[in-house]
Design a protein around this motif. Structure first.
Motif, mmCIF file in Angstrom:
data_model
loop_
_atom_site.group_PDB
_atom_site.id
_atom_site.type_symbol
_atom_site.label_atom_id
_atom_site.label_comp_id
_atom_site.label_asym_id
_atom_site.label_seq_id
_atom_site.Cartn_x
_atom_site.Cartn_y
_atom_site.Cartn_z
ATOM 1 N N ASP A 181 2.475 -7.071 -3.269
ATOM 2 C CA ASP A 181 3.260 -6.341 -2.252
ATOM 3 C C ASP A 181 3.031 -4.832 -2.358
ATOM 4 N N ALA A 182 3.071 -4.342 -3.605
ATOM 5 C CA ALA A 182 2.916 -2.895 -3.812
ATOM 6 C C ALA A 182 1.575 -2.418 -3.282
ATOM 7 N N VAL B 49 1.657 -2.345 0.558
ATOM 8 C CA VAL B 49 2.456 -1.231 1.088
ATOM 9 C C VAL B 49 1.689 0.087 0.937
ATOM 10 N N GLN B 50 1.108 0.276 -0.242
ATOM 11 C CA GLN B 50 0.388 1.525 -0.490
ATOM 12 C C GLN B 50 -0.844 1.634 0.406
ATOM 13 N N PHE C 264 1.918 -7.335 -8.203
ATOM 14 C CA PHE C 264 1.657 -6.089 -7.484
ATOM 15 C C PHE C 264 1.006 -6.299 -6.116
ATOM 16 N N SER D 253 0.274 2.528 3.893
ATOM 17 C CA SER D 253 0.735 3.905 4.056
ATOM 18 C C SER D 253 -0.423 4.900 4.027
ATOM 19 N N LEU D 254 -1.491 4.557 3.314
ATOM 20 C CA LEU D 254 -2.635 5.465 3.253
ATOM 21 C C LEU D 254 -3.700 5.109 4.282
#
Lengths: 482, 71
Positions: free
Chosen positions: B21-22, B25-26, B19, B29-30
């Motif tokens: 990468d996830a 990315v998250q 996780f 974005s936030l």
């Protein structure tokens, strides 16, 4: 006051088109007006019409009609000092006399005749006029493509696509899409995960265009977006989970028929534009507004084909059961969408049961396999009951509630069978399950929808997300508002 | 985590290496930069003893991140 210099600031204006029998009927009256008082006649479709008015003005570009907000032809307007003082539309002698201040007009004509729709407000034309007059009200940034660029490829390259070609969201198409709702384009429907971006009606309309929706589908798309962005649905989690799920959209009420959705044969399959594009639009909203993309925040191990689109209508006609939306608290007759975090379809094949108890047991046995027979409680499920199975319950007088109650009773398993290692399978629960009876589904964790073709005793189970209920996703129902 | 931190409650995310990468990315974005400890994948099929051993290995780094900036 009207902009531009080409409109007379005083006197009478008429707007007509040849393609309107009432306009043709009033042509002699217009000729008479020219003689008696002077009149500016704008013609929408044929510059040679009306022949009775030699000085008629060509408005085939419809800019004057648009500026005057003409909706019906013929329209007769009286101006003074650049201000509109009065108007009437269609043919009505008394009205025309009032607006014109003349008497004894059109003595050979009937008393009144309704007018026709003006050309400037026709779909496909009104959008062009709004763009030309800078009145789109659209807030989104424009993206200009180079002359040599293929627009379909350009959309793939920009990462907007779910993997299939998209319809280019031109200003014209977006405006036409927005005509499907009375809602303000800048109204925020919710915050779209994962980037928590405000999903406005306009942004949703753009994605509906790309998905291939018709404007009349937009209210359903908006309701579906509103539903998934509602807190209990936990769209962020549904997106980010490694499990299979995505939003499954079930549509109830009159809107199903109005927009031609399929609730009958192959209801969950391909071939119906509304079913296909509404579900797709919802996925594109998550992708393009929220920024939710596979292998980024979307961590699905396998996903499921329904993540392209998963939308169908309930077959309410002929059913003895209340529709899903009614079961979930909306009044009968309201159009509604229900969203459920689900995946795939597991069949329930039973061509022998002719009594509801036997059929309930068939469903229950199949339901025990959801996720894994070793796992209970499991995720929520949606059961799609085919009409031939529903008939068995109907003829025996079983309500939906009675069927549900029986399923919850039957979907129970002894803890011994669930313990890790039981049946030679490591998957399972702790030893403390021994001696207990465990329910497969939480109360309220089974949803029932009736859909499908008239022939075939083949129902379906749509499995849900392991994190069902308050710790994850709960189904959400929203009314479809126009 | 963003919510916890905004309320002044220190937080550390613990996830498996699948996780990384996830999480990146998250977080991007936030617009946040959360503290993370990534542990070897997978965890779902580990026994309780294996999980305890894993927790022991990473306990100090989790505490260190929670206290970072407060010492």
């Amino acid at each position: 006051m009207y902009r531009g210099t080409d409109l007379p600031s005083d006197g009478l204006i008429a707007v007509v088109k040849r393609d309107c029998p009432t306009c043709v009927l009033t042509a002699p009256v217009l000729g008479d007006f020219v003689q008696r008082t002077g009149l500016a006649v704008y013609t929408q479709d044929d510059p040679d019409f009306p022949e009775t008015v030699p000085g008629r003005i060509d408005d085939t570009m419809l800019d004057v009609s648009h500026r005057l907000r003409i909706e019906i032809v013929p329209t007769l307007i009286r101006m003074r000092g650049g201000q509109e003082m009065d108007r009437t539309y269609g043919w009505d002698r008394a009205e025309w006399e009032r607006v014109s201040g003349l008497t004894a007009i059109g003595p050979d004509l009937p008393m009144s005749r309704p007018g026709c729709g003006a050309k400037n407000i026709e779909p496909g034309i009104i959008e062009k006029l709004k763009i030309r007059h800078g009145e789109t009200g659209l807030a989104s940034r424009r993206i200009e493509l180079g002359g040599g660029e293929d627009e379909i490829e350009a959309m793939f390259d920009r990462g907007w696509s779910d993997g299939l070609p998209l319809v280019p969201p031109t200003e014209e198409r977006v405006l036409r899409m927005l005509s499907g709702t009375a809602r303000d384009p800048q109204e925020v429907i919710g915050l779209c995960p994962p980037d928590l971006v405000p999903a406005t009606v306009e942004k949703i309309a753009i994605n509906a265009v790309m998905a291939g929706c018709k404007p009349e589908y937009l209210p359903v798309v908006l309701a579906a977006v509103e539903a998934v962005l509602d807190e209990p649905f936990a769209m962020h989690g549904v997106l980010a989970t490694t499990m299979y799920v995505g939003p499954v959209v079930v549509v109830n009420g009159a809107v199903r028929r109005q927009i031609g959705m399929n609730a009958k044969g192959n209801a969950l399959g391909q071939g119906n534009r509304a079913n296909a594009t509404i579900g797709r639009a919802l996925q594109l909203v998550i992708r393009n507004i929220g920024g939710g993309r596979p292998q980024e925040v979307d961590r699905a191990t396998l996903g499921n084909p329904g993540k392209y689109t998963y939308c169908f209508a309930e077959d309410e006609e002929g059913s003895s059961w209340e529709p899903l939306s009614v079961e979930r608290g909306l009044p009968q007759g309201k159009s509604a969408v229900t969203v459920f975090a689900g995946y795939g379809l597991q069949g329930v094949v039973d061509q022998k049961s002719r009594d509801p108890e036997s059929l309930s047991r068939s469903f229950a046995t199949s339901l025990m396999a959801v996720q894994n027979v070793k796992l209970a409680p499991a995720c929520d499920v949606m059961i799609v009951v085919c009409p031939e199975h529903e008939r068995t319950f109907r003829t025996a007088g079983w309500s939906k509630q009675r069927f549900l109650t029986r399923l919850h009773e039957l979907c129970e398993i002894s803890g011994e069978e669930l313990i890790s290692g039981a049946k030679g399978i490591a998957e399972g629960g702790p030893d403390t399950l021994a001696g207990k009876m465990v329910k497969k589904f939480r109360p309220g964790g089974i949803l029932i929808v009736r859909a499908g073709g008239g022939a075939g005793m083949f129902s379906g189970i749509i499995g849900g997300w392991a994190a069902s209920g308050a710790r994850g996703s709960s189904p959400v129902t929203k009314e479809v508002k126009t | 985590m963003a919510d916890l931190e905004s309320r002044g409650i220190p937080s550390v995310g613990v996830a498996t290496t699948e996780f990384i990468d996830a999480a990146a990315v998250q977080a991007k974005s936030l617009g946040i930069d959360p503290a993370y400890v990534f542990i070897p994948h997978p965890v779902q099929d580990r026994t309780d003893d294996e999980l305890r051993a894993l927790a022991d290995v990473h306990f100090d780094s989790i505490i260190a991140l929670l206290l970072k900036g407060n010492q």
